[in-house]
Design a protein around this motif. Structure first.
Motif, PDB file in Angstrom:
ATOM      1  N   ALA A  14      -9.786  11.914   0.544  1.00 33.40           N
ATOM      2  CA  ALA A  14      -8.630  12.779   0.751  1.00 33.40           C
ATOM      3  C   ALA A  14      -7.332  12.035   0.533  1.00 33.40           C
ATOM      4  N   GLU A  15      -7.280  10.790   0.984  1.00 28.34           N
ATOM      5  CA  GLU A  15      -5.985  10.107   0.985  1.00 28.34           C
ATOM      6  C   GLU A  15      -5.927   8.943   0.005  1.00 28.34           C
ATOM      7  N   ARG A  16      -7.010   8.708  -0.677  1.00 29.37           N
ATOM      8  CA  ARG A  16      -7.127   7.568  -1.585  1.00 29.37           C
ATOM      9  C   ARG A  16      -6.771   6.261  -0.863  1.00 29.37           C
ATOM     10  N   ALA A  17      -7.043   6.238   0.449  1.00 27.39           N
ATOM     11  CA  ALA A  17      -6.673   5.051   1.213  1.00 27.39           C
ATOM     12  C   ALA A  17      -7.687   3.956   0.961  1.00 27.39           C
ATOM     13  N   GLU A  18      -7.230   2.872   0.354  1.00 31.00           N
ATOM     14  CA  GLU A  18      -8.126   1.746   0.046  1.00 31.00           C
ATOM     15  C   GLU A  18      -8.765   1.199   1.312  1.00 31.00           C
ATOM     16  N   ARG A  19      -7.946   1.244   2.391  1.00 27.30           N
ATOM     17  CA  ARG A  19      -8.449   0.647   3.635  1.00 27.30           C
ATOM     18  C   ARG A  19      -9.684   1.337   4.144  1.00 27.30           C
ATOM     19  N   SER A  20      -9.727   2.665   4.015  1.00 24.50           N
ATOM     20  CA  SER A  20     -10.873   3.377   4.558  1.00 24.50           C
ATOM     21  C   SER A  20     -12.171   2.940   3.868  1.00 24.50           C
ATOM     22  N   ILE A  21     -12.111   2.805   2.558  1.00 24.10           N
ATOM     23  CA  ILE A  21     -13.346   2.446   1.860  1.00 24.10           C
ATOM     24  C   ILE A  21     -13.744   1.007   2.199  1.00 24.10           C
ATOM     25  N   HIS A  22     -12.719   0.182   2.370  1.00 24.00           N
ATOM     26  CA  HIS A  22     -12.971  -1.208   2.727  1.00 24.00           C
ATOM     27  C   HIS A  22     -13.635  -1.283   4.113  1.00 24.00           C
ATOM     28  N   ASP A  23     -13.057  -0.529   5.070  1.00 22.31           N
ATOM     29  CA  ASP A  23     -13.613  -0.492   6.430  1.00 22.31           C
ATOM     30  C   ASP A  23     -15.030   0.043   6.423  1.00 22.31           C
ATOM     31  N   ALA A  24     -15.222   1.125   5.678  1.00 27.47           N
ATOM     32  CA  ALA A  24     -16.544   1.757   5.632  1.00 27.47           C
ATOM     33  C   ALA A  24     -17.575   0.766   5.121  1.00 27.47           C
TER      34      ALA A  24
END
Lengths: 911, 89
Positions: free
Chosen positions: A727-737
Motif C-alpha cells: 500500500a505504501e511502498r514502504a521499504e521498511r515494512s518489507i525489510h522488517d517482514a
C-alpha cells in the motif's frame, strides 16, 4: 450415585380414604394443564398434595400422563435433582431423557446441555405430560433454580409443570403471569369453605355437628385443613363436642399444637411413645421403626396408625414406606425434645446404623450428623467420597463436609483431600492448598519422610485403597490449581509427580494427570511431549470408561498434529474418535460435533470446500449441546475460513466477530486467536489501516521475543507488513517482514512445527518476490512445496492469488513437485476464472491510474492524494472514475479489494 | 451507612419475630433455644441472638413450616450489650 434413587420419591402418593370432592379446584388444575406452569402455593397443611393426588387420579381420563417427584433437601445437589427429575419424566414418557441422563453421568456437561437434550426429547412427545414437583420450597440452591428457569423458558407446549410448595419459587412468575402462562392456586383458594368443612366433618369423619359448631370450627381454623383434621380426630368419641369447640375457639394458642396435644393425650401410652420416637424420621418403614424404637412389630404399628388416621401418609402401593404429615411430625418432635431431650441423639444414631446396613449412606450420614456423632459421620462420608466424585455430587459432599467440625476433617487425610477436590470442582481455589497440606502431614508420616508427627490411627482412615491414592491425587489437585493460575512450569511438575505417585490401577487419576501434563506441554510449545501425554490421557480415560471425555483430547491431539504439519494424522485422530462414539449405547456423545468441525478445517486446507461445508452442516445438525464449550467459536472460525476461501470476505468477517464473542478457552492455549484471524481478513480486503491497528493493539513488533503461543500473531503481523509495503511502498515494512520471517523460521524449525514452517516459507517467497529477488523466492517456495506435498496442503498457497500463481508458473518450469504444482495451479486458475473482475478488466489501467490506485489503498483522502501526486483534485477524480469503471466497481473500498485481489498495487510485478 | 457494631458479624444481633397465636414453651427447643414470650394481644414473640442472615432465614423457614402466621421481624439494636451498662451520668 452414593445412594440408590428412591422410588418412593417418584411415586404419586396413595389416595387416602374419604376426601372431600373439590371440583372448583380440580377444574382450575385441568385448565392449568393447558399452560406452562401451575403454581400451588400455600403453607403446610392446606391440602396441596391431596388436591394434586385427587386431580391426577382423573388425569388418564383427560388424556394426559403424569409424572411425580417429591422433593427433599438433598435435591439441592444439581446432579441428584436433575437425575430425579429426568427419571420422573421417564416414568410418564418412556424413551424420554435417556441421552440427557447419560450426558449427566458420563461427562462434565453444563446443565444447559443436559436440559437441551431433554427438551429435544420432550418436543417429540405426541401426548400431554404433567410433571408435578411437590415440596418445591425445599430447593434453594441457585444452580438448581437457574436450571429450572431455563427448562421453563423452553418447555414444549405439551409439557406442563405443576409446582407445589410453601413458598413462591424463584422463577420468573411475573413474566409467566403476563404471558398468561401461569395458573395459581393459593392459600385463599385452598381453605375449606364452610360447606366443605361441613361435608368433611359430618360426612367423611362421621361426626354430628350443628351448623353453629361447624361455623365456630371453621372460624377458628380459618379453613386450615390440617387443623380441621386434628379437630375431627380429637372430637371422635367425645360427648361434649360443643363445649370442646367452645373451649379452644376462644383460645389464642397455636391451633395445631393445641389440637395435636388433644389427640396425643387420648392415645394409649405405647402408641404415643412410638409416635414421639419415630418423629425424627423423614420416611418410615417397619424395620426402620423397629431399629429406632428397639421394639418389634413396626410394620403392624404403622398399619395401625394409618387406620387410625394419624397423619401417616403411605408413600407406595405396598404399604412399605410412609411419612408423617409434616405439621404433625413437627408437633411430635417438639414434644420429644421437651419430654426426652436426652433420647434424641440415640434415636438418630440408631436410624443412622439402620440406613448404613441397608445401603443408604446419605441417609446414614444425615442421621449421624443430626445425632452429632461426628466421628461416625466422618467415617461414613470418607467411605462415600469416591462414589460422590464419580457421580459428580460435589455439592452434596460439600454440604456434609461443612457440617463436620473442621478439627475432625483436618486430621483425616482422605476427608481433607476430598474437601480439596470438592472445592476445585466448585471452582473455588482458595482453601484448597490448606486442605492438601493438612492431608500431607499424615502422608509424610506413613512414608517416613515426616519427622515425629504421629501416624494416622485406624479411626482416621477408613479405606486403605483410597488412602493409597492420596499422594497422586494431592499432586493432581496441585497441578490443576497451577494451571488455573497459568503457571505452566508448576503444572508440569505436579502432573509428573501425580503420575509417579498414583497407583497403576488408578486410571482416572493418571488420565487426569496426563491430560494436565499434555495441556501444559502444548501451551509451552513442546508439541511432542504434549501429544504423547494427551495420547496417554485418552488411553486412561478409555480404560476408566470415560469415552465422552476423550473428544476434548482429540481436539488437542489434532491441533498439535496440525501445528506439526501432519494433516493426515490429524484427520485420523478425528476419525478414530468418531469411530469410538457409537459404542456408547447408540446415543450421540457430546464432542461429536467438534470432530466434524475439525475435519472441516482439514478439508478446507485441502481445498475440498464441499466436504468442509458438509462437515460444518453436520455439526450444526447435531446441535449445540452435542458440542463441547469450545465448539461454538470453533465452528464459526471454520465457517469463516470456508467463506474466505470462497471469496466472501464480508461473510468471513461477520462470522469471526461472532466467534470472538463466543470464545471460551476451556483452558486450551489460544494458539490461533480470533482477532489475528480477523486481521488476516482485513489484509485480504485491503484494509491495511485496520490490520495495522490490530498489530498496534497487540503490541507486536519485529523485535519481540518469539514463542509458540504468539507465533500465529507474529506470522499474521508479517502479512500485515507485506500489505503495508504494497500500500505504501514502504521499504521498511518489507525489510522488517523479511527479518521477522527469518527468525520465525528458525523458531518453528527448532520446535518441529512443520505446519508453521510451510506458511513462513510461503510468506518468505512472497517477500522475496516483492523485493524482486525471484531466485530467492523460488528457493523458499521449493522448500514449502516439498514439505507440503505429502500432506496435501492447497489453500495455504492458493489463498495468495496472482503473485503465487506467477511464482508457481516459474517453479513449474523447473519441474519441482510436478503433480503438486499442477494441482495448485489448477486451483489458482479456477479461482482467477471465477473472479468477474478479471473478465471485466478488458482495458488495463494506465501507469497514472495505477499510481492513483496505490494511493486509494492508503488512508489518504482525495486532496491528500492530489497533493501526493502533485495534480489537481479534479484530475484525481477523473482518474478515480476511470479506475472504478475499469475494475467494475462503484466505491473506493470495493476498488481496493479488487486491486488487492488482482495484485494491482504491488510495486514490482513480474507478470 | 455503616453502623458500628461492637464486634462479630456486622449482621449478627438479636432479633424479635412476632407470630400470631400463642406457642407453648416446648417450642423453644424447636426454635433453636430462642426464648418465647406470649403477649396479651394473642401473639408470640420469639427472640434471641441470631448468628447471621442465613441463621435468620433458617428460623423464618421453621416459622413458615409449622404454618404460623408471621406478623413482624425486627432487629433489636445490634450494638446494645445484653447487660445494660451502668454509666455515671
Amino acid at each position: 450415585m452414593a445412594s440408590p434413587l428412591l422410588e418412593t420419591k417418584l411415586h404419586i402418593p396413595g389416595r387416602r380414604r374419604g376426601q372431600v370432592a373439590r371440583p372448583r379446584l380440580s377444574e382450575r388444575l385441568s385448565r392449568g394443564a393447558e399452560s406452562a406452569l401451575t403454581l400451588v402455593s400455600a403453607p403446610a397443611g392446606f391440602g396441596k398434595t391431596t388436591l394434586l393426588v385427587e386431580w391426577l387420579a382423573a388425569a388418564p381420563a383427560e388424556g394426559r400422563s403424569a409424572a411425580w417427584l417429591s422433593l427433599d433437601r438433598r435435591d439441592n445437589d444439581p446432579a441428584l435433582f436433575w437425575t430425579y427429575l429426568i427419571t420422573a419424566l421417564k416414568t410418564a414418557a418412556p424413551g424420554v431423557g435417556a441421552d440427557a441422563l447419560s450426558l449427566l453421568q458420563s461427562s462434565r456437561s453444563p446443565i444447559e446441555a443436559v436440559l437441551t437434550t431433554l427438551l429435544n426429547d420432550l418436543h417429540a412427545m405426541p401426548d400431554d405430560v404433567v410433571l408435578v414437583l411437590d415440596d418445591y420450597h425445599v430447593l434453594d440452591a441457585r444452580d438448581v433454580q437457574d436450571g429450572m428457569t431455563f427448562l421453563l423458558e423452553y418447555l414444549p407446549p405439551r409439557i406442563h409443570l405443576v409446582i407445589s410448595g410453601r413458598a413462591d419459587p424463584a422463577l420468573p412468575l411475573a413474566r409467566l403471569r403476563g404471558r398468561g402462562e401461569l395458573v395459581e392456586i393459593r392459600a385463599a383458594d385452598l381453605r375449606f369453605t364452610p360447606e366443605e368443612a361441613a361435608a368433611y366433618l359430618n360426612g367423611v369423619m362421621g361426626l354430628v355437628l350443628t351448623a353453629r359448631d361447624v361455623a365456630a370450627l371453621e372460624g377458628r381454623t380459618e379453613g386450615w385443613i390440617a387443623a380441621l383434621q386434628l379437630a375431627a380426630l380429637s372430637m371422635r368419641g367425645r360427648d361434649d363436642i360443643t363445649a370442646f369447640i367452645a373451649g379452644f375457639a376462644g383460645d389464642d394458642r397455636y391451633i395445631v399444637d393445641y389440637l395435636a396435644e388433644e389427640v396425643l393425650r387420648r392415645l394409649p401410652e405405647p402408641v404415643r411413645h412410638f409416635l414421639l420416637q419415630t418423629s425424627i424420621l423423614d420416611r418410615l418403614c417397619g424395620p426402620l421403626c423397629e431399629a429406632v424404637t428397639g421394639q418389634d412389630g413396626g410394620t403392624v404399628k404403622l398399619a395401625g396408625l394409618e387406620r387410625g388416621n394419624l397423619f401417616l401418609i403411605p408413600l407406595d402401593d405396598r404399604r412399605r414406606w410412609y411419612r408423617y404429615h409434616q405439621l404433625f411430625a413437627d408437633v411430635l418432635q417438639a414434644h420429644l425434645r421437651q419430654e426426652r431431650p436426652g433420647d434424641v441423639s440415640g434415636l438418630h444414631r440408631r436410624a443412622s446404623a439402620w440406613y448404613e446396613q441397608n445401603g443408604e449412606p446419605s441417609e446414614a450420614i444425615r442421621h449421624a450428623l443430626a445425632a452429632e456423632d461426628f466421628e461416625r459421620a466422618a467415617d461414613l462420608v470418607e467411605r462415600v467420597i469416591p462414589a460422590m466424585r464419580m457421580s459428580r455430587q460435589e455439592a452434596a459432599a460439600r454440604g456434609w463436609l461443612t457440617m463436620l467440625p473442621d478439627a475432625l476433617v483436618r486430621v483425616r487425610p482422605v476427608l481433607s483431600v476430598g474437601y480439596a477436590g470438592v472445592l476445585l470442582a466448585c471452582g473455588e481455589f482458595e482453601g484448597v492448598e490448606g486442605r492438601l497440606r493438612d492431608a500431607e502431614r499424615w502422608l509424610d508420616a506413613t512414608t517416613g519422610i515426616g519427622k515425629g508427627s504421629p501416624a494416622p490411627s485406624a479411626e482416621m482412615v477408613v479405606g486403605d485403597e483410597e488412602f493409597r491414592r492420596l499422594p497422586g491425587m494431592i499432586e493432581l489437585y496441585r497441578a490443576a490449581q497451577a494451571l488455573s493460575r497459568g503457571d505452566v512450569l508448576d503444572t508440569v511438575g505436579h502432573a509428573r509427580r501425580a503420575l509417579d505417585l498414583s497407583p497403576e490401577e488408578d486410571h482416572l487419576c493418571r488420565a487426569a494427570a496426563a491430560g494436565l501434563l499434555g495441556l501444559a506441554s502444548w501451551t509451552s510449545g513442546d508439541l511432542k511431549a504434549g501429544h504423547s501425554a494427551y495420547a496417554e490421557c485418552v488411553a486412561g480415560l478409555r480404560r476408566a470408561g470415560y469415552v465422552a471425555d476423550t473428544f476434548g483430547c482429540a481436539i488437542a491431539l489434532a491441533d498439535i498434529r496440525i501445528a506439526q504439519g501432519r494433516l493426515g494424522e490429524a484427520m485420523r485422530t478425528y476419525e478414530q474418535a468418531l469411530r469410538l462414539a457409537p459404542e456408547q449405547g447408540g446415543s450421540v456423545l457430546r464432542g461429536t460435533a467438534d470432530m466434524h468441525v475439525g475435519m472441516s478445517e482439514l478439508h478446507r486446507e485441502r481445498d475440498d470446500l464441499r466436504a468442509a461445508t458438509w462437515h460444518l452442516l453436520r455439526s450444526q445438525e447435531l446441535g449445540e449441546h452435542i458440542g463441547l464449550p469450545q465448539n461454538r467459536y470453533r465452528w464459526r472460525v471454520a465457517m469463516a475460513r470456508v467463506r474466505e476461501a470462497e471469496g466472501d470476505l464480508d461473510g468471513a468477517l461477520d462470522l469471526l466477530n461472532e466467534a470472538e464473542r463466543r470464545y471460551v478457552s476451556d483452558l486450551f492455549p489460544n494458539v490461533r486467536p480470533v482477532p489475528a484471524l480477523r486481521a488476516r481478513v482485513r489484509v485480504a480486503r485491503g484494509e491495511v489501516g485496520e490490520a495495522l491497528g490490530w498489530a498496534r493493539e497487540r503490541g507486536l513488533s519485529v523485535e519481540d521475543d518469539l514463542s509458540y503461543l504468539r507465533e500465529f500473531e507474529h506470522i499474521t503481523f508479517v502479512r500485515v507488513l507485506l500489505a503495508q509495503h504494497t500500500a505504501e511502498r514502504a521499504e521498511r515494512s518489507i525489510h522488517d517482514a523479511t527479518r521477522l520471517l527469518e527468525r520465525l523460521l528458525r523458531a518453528a524449525e527448532a520446535g518441529e512445527r512443520t505446519g508453521s514452517v510451510i506458511e513462513i516459507l510461503v510468506l518468505q517467497a512472497l517477500a522475496h518476490q516483492r523485493r524482486g529477488d525471484i531466485p530467492a523466492a523460488l528457493a523458499s517456495l521449493r522448500c514449502a512445496l516439498t514439505l507440503s506435498e505429502p500432506e496435501g496442503y492447497v489453500r495455504i498457497f492458493a489463498d495468495e492469488g496472482p503473485p503465487m500463481a506467477s511464482l508457481l508458473r516459474a517453479v513449474a518450469k523447473q519441474g519441482i513437485a510436478p503433480s503438486h504444482v499442477r494441482r495448485l495451479r489448477a486451483v489458482l486458475d479456477k479461482t482467477e476464472d471465477g473472479t468477474p473482475v478479471k473478465q471485466g478488466l478488458i482495458e488495463p489501467l494506465s501507469e497514472r491510474e495505477l499510481d492513483v490506485l496505490r494511493l486509494l489503498v492508503t488512508d489518504l483522502n482525495g486532496p491528500g492524494i492530489a497533493r501526493e501526486l502533485m495534480v489537481s483534485l479534479n484530475t484525481v477524480r477523473t482518474h478515480t472514475k476511470n479506475i472504478y469503471a475499469k475494475l467494475g466497481v462503484n466505491n473506493r473500498r470495493a476498488a481496493v479489494r479488487r486491486a488487492v485481489e488482482l495484485d494491482l498495487t504491488a510495486r514490482t510485478r513480474d507478470r | 451507612m455503616s453502623e458500628t457494631t461492637t464486634g462479630g458479624h456486622p449482621e449478627a444481633g438479636r432479633y424479635e419475630i412476632r407470630l400470631r397465636g400463642h406457642l407453648d414453651a416446648r417450642w423453644a427447643a424447636w426454635f433453636d433455644g430462642m426464648s418465647l414470650t406470649n403477649a396479651s394481644n394473642g401473639t408470640t414473640v420469639i427472640s434471641g441472638p441470631v448468628l447471621d442472615q442465613a441463621a435468620l432465614y433458617g428460623l423464618l423457614q421453621k416459622v413458615r413450616d409449622v404454618g404460623l402466621p408471621l406478623v413482624s421481624v425486627t432487629q433489636v439494636d445490634p450494638g446494645r450489650p445484653d447487660v445494660p451498662t451502668v454509666a455515671p451520668r
